[in-house]
Design a protein around this motif. Structure first.
Motif, mmCIF file in Angstrom:
data_model
loop_
_atom_site.group_PDB
_atom_site.id
_atom_site.type_symbol
_atom_site.label_atom_id
_atom_site.label_comp_id
_atom_site.label_asym_id
_atom_site.label_seq_id
_atom_site.Cartn_x
_atom_site.Cartn_y
_atom_site.Cartn_z
ATOM 1 N N UNK A 187 59.312 19.533 -63.022
ATOM 2 C CA UNK A 187 60.633 19.277 -63.594
ATOM 3 C C UNK A 187 60.519 18.265 -64.721
ATOM 4 N N UNK A 188 61.283 18.501 -65.783
ATOM 5 C CA UNK A 188 61.393 17.521 -66.846
ATOM 6 C C UNK A 188 62.590 16.626 -66.583
ATOM 7 N N UNK A 189 62.419 15.334 -66.697
ATOM 8 C CA UNK A 189 63.477 14.378 -66.389
ATOM 9 C C UNK A 189 64.239 13.975 -67.642
ATOM 10 N N UNK A 190 65.550 13.796 -67.483
ATOM 11 C CA UNK A 190 66.424 13.423 -68.585
ATOM 12 C C UNK A 190 67.086 12.078 -68.282
ATOM 13 N N UNK A 191 67.608 11.395 -69.304
ATOM 14 C CA UNK A 191 68.167 10.057 -69.106
ATOM 15 C C UNK A 191 69.365 9.997 -68.156
#
Length: 334
Positions: A65-69
């Motif tokens: 998974x790519x994490x976002x702010x």
């Protein structure tokens, strides 16, 4: 805000399922057979309203998974698995720069009082919750949450103290997703009250049935320890007022009667978090010189059941009482 639920068991699955139903973006983190079923068939959430099959995104770990702010990491693993989970996620990059440990909030939706401290060593922004949420996870892919008319109650705050916009936004999202959620500036007081309530988990996990008498004795010891340590706690009346008639455990036809989390761990044949429940009182008592024979006996019995693979009920209440008496004699004898 997107909720990344690390540990999609009874609590994590209930939170993730209800948030998903409430229209919020959710990702479940689950491995093994449970993760496989969630991916292939979806999350089956069983409530007094019926059975719902929810197609919630699922990953097995942080590499997928790519994490976002605007992500919120919700930690819902058992305490004995907390350090491994935190270490796996803390260094993951976040879109725009920085790491999860530097930028993202982590919410500990867990029993005990140790998780938030573990998290604060690794994450800058740590939140915790007193979680009152009857739920059962025994079958891969299926969570039974018999609470009604609301699924559960969460008392939220920043650790070690305070309320901020993130806490308020999380509470608002939970309120819109079939939970009662309130924020408090003094979270540890509420976590210690929950700890007292969880001291009886070991009894049911070992003996297959609760014992209000033994639980009272374990709580009395714990209260003595907390007073000696100068630790304040919320009152049972505080939770009763917040809960009211909003979270009642309803019987669901064809489903197992709701049991506590330690009973479920023993029933599934896994490890048990008693070292961070009764064991929390034991270590404080030993540090302060306050005897805790009841909690010591419960801690030892639960760990023994997990180690030997015993099912709940294989040790009788009479046998457990005898073990407590032996610990008391050892305490008196020095």
């Amino acid at each position: 805000m997107r909720y990344v639920i690390i540990g999609a068991g009874a609590i994590g699955g209930s939170l993730g399922g209800r948030l998903h139903q409430g229209g919020h973006e959710v990702v479940l983190v689950a491995r093994g057979e449970h993760g496989r079923v969630l991916r292939e068939d979806g999350l089956t959430l069983v409530t007094p309203e019926g059975r719902a099959r929810l197609r919630v995104p699922v990953v097995s770990g942080p590499a997928e998974i790519g994490l976002a702010p605007d992500d919120v990491l919700v930690l819902a693993v058992k305490t004995q698995d907390t350090v491994a989970a935190l270490d796996a996620w803390r260094g993951r990059p976040v879109l725009g720069g920085g790491t999860a440990g530097e930028r993202l909030p982590v919410l500990c939706a867990q029993n005990g009082v140790a998780n938030e401290v573990m998290a604060l060593r690794r994450f800058r922004r740590v939140y915790g919750a007193f979680v009152l949420l009857p739920a059962t996870y025994l079958t891969p892919g299926e969570i039974v949450a018999p609470g009604a008319p609301l699924t559960g109650l969460l008392v939220l705050g920043r650790h070690p103290s305070g309320i901020d916009d993130t806490a308020e936004r999380i509470a608002a999202d939970l309120e819109a997703s079939r939970f009662r959620a309130v924020t408090v500036p003094d979270l540890p007081r509420w976590k210690y009250l929950k700890l007292l309530g969880n001291l009886g988990n070991a009894i049911e996990a070992v003996c297959g049935e609760p014992s209000p008498e033994l639980h009272v004795r374990a709580r009395a010891e714990a209260d003595h320890v907390l007073r000696a340590a100068g630790i304040d706690r919320a009152d049972d009346a505080d939770i009763a007022e917040l809960r009211g008639a909003l979270v009642e455990t309803r019987e669901i036809e064809g489903e197992q009667v709701s049991r506590n989390s330690s009973w479920q761990s023993i029933r599934r044949g896994g490890s048990v978090e008693t070292d961070y429940l009764n064991g929390e009182i034991v270590v404080m008592g030993r540090t302060l010189g306050v005897p805790t024979p009841v909690n010591e006996a419960l801690q030892d019995a639960a760990n023994e059941s997990a180690r030997l693979g015993r099912a709940p009920g294989e040790l009788s209440l009479d046998e457990l009482v005898a073990r407590i008496a032996a610990h008391e004699r050892l305490t008196v004898g020095g």
